[in-house]
Design an enzyme around this catalytic site. Sequence first.
Site, mmCIF file in Angstrom:
data_model
loop_
_atom_site.group_PDB
_atom_site.id
_atom_site.type_symbol
_atom_site.label_atom_id
_atom_site.label_comp_id
_atom_site.label_asym_id
_atom_site.label_seq_id
_atom_site.Cartn_x
_atom_site.Cartn_y
_atom_site.Cartn_z
ATOM 1 N N HIS A 66 -2.583 7.545 2.381
ATOM 2 C CA HIS A 66 -3.120 6.235 2.000
ATOM 3 C C HIS A 66 -4.474 6.052 2.694
ATOM 4 C CE1 HIS A 66 -3.725 2.111 1.230
ATOM 5 N NE2 HIS A 66 -3.366 1.685 2.419
ATOM 6 N N ASN A 111 -9.924 0.424 0.849
ATOM 7 C CA ASN A 111 -8.467 0.486 0.710
ATOM 8 C C ASN A 111 -8.077 -0.138 -0.637
ATOM 9 O OD1 ASN A 111 -5.717 0.006 0.784
ATOM 10 N ND2 ASN A 111 -5.690 -0.725 2.897
ATOM 11 N N CYS A 145 0.816 -1.232 0.000
ATOM 12 C CA CYS A 145 0.000 0.000 0.000
ATOM 13 C C CYS A 145 0.846 1.277 0.000
ATOM 14 C CB CYS A 145 -0.955 0.007 1.185
ATOM 15 S SG CYS A 145 -2.135 -1.351 1.143
#
Length: 307
Positions: free
Chosen positions: A232, A262, A109
């Site tokens: 993020h 996400n 990520c």
Amino acid sequence: MTGARITGWGTALPDKVLSNVDLESMMDTSDEWIRERTGISERRIGGLTSTLAIEAGQQAIERAGVDPASVDLLILATSSADQIMPATGPTVQNELGLNCGAFDLNAACSGFVYGLINGFGMAAIGYERVLVIGSDILTSYLDFDDRGTAILFGDGAGAVMLEPAETTTLLGSDLGSDGSTRHLLYIDHGGHLKMKGKEVFRHAVRAMVDSCQKSLDQAGLHPDDIAVIVPHQANIRILDSACAKLGIPIEKAAKVLDRTGNTSAGSVPLALADALAKDWIKPGDNVLFTGFGAGMTWGSAIIRWDA
Ligand code: COA
């Protein structure tokens, strides 16, 4: 050394929506719990890492107004490549009509922030047009019997084009990793995504705050000097906590999490594009990018906006 700036950006999300209410019929969870504990209402699922990357990359090329054949390098941040080998970057290069090197970068990520900083580094040694894409389809690795992970992730991609500038717009940056925590979030070959959520949460907040502070120090900036933070998109409580610790009002945080979940390497450029669409970012603004992910990895970068 050559400076660089972002001149184009693009995004891609699959058409299929998976809402919290849909998840209620698949596992023991509730829309209310997911929204309260994560800030997510729905996510998009489907597609391939390559197809999403191609769509986002195409938009970034068009927005920048560059000839695809003039692009010098493609960096594709992903941890869900179409195949183990070859890398997905060359597939994207071919479909976009680029005539350049292409590689995958796996920092989970944090991948887009890693890719962005690497893009600026390549620009500094003479690569004039660098396309940086983050694309992931982590929902294809989810165990929909595991409510601790299946509610969190979505699929998506985002891209930016870097082109030469008189001075670099990258004012500060930081990258970090700690492989001793790799057991907190992983996918084995042929397996599902596994995560120790609470521990990831704690590490994430600390890593992002420390990294952002390092980038601020390097840039000689104070948190008040940041116009927009593009973090993020993992959990709204992580964003709230990190922003509070940094002393940056949460109102300055770009957010797409409620609609996307996400999206791993796709999340930071998706949030950037949303902030730009809302006209939040003006020329001369200092924009702070930050991410964290499996590895654990983390990073941050401050860019003076000059698009
Ligand atoms: N629906 C309903 N209840 C759930 C649930 C769900 N989807 N998931 C967990 N629960 C329950 C638990 O079983 C527990 O019940 P109990 O108290 O009866 O045992 C309770 O809710 C609290 O669980 P807990 O795991 O403590 O929740 P949490 O507040 O830590 O939230 C996460 C869980 C996963 C949302 C949170 O830890 C998180 O977001 N972590 C970071 C993950 C992340 O960002 N990963 C990606 C990194 S790139």
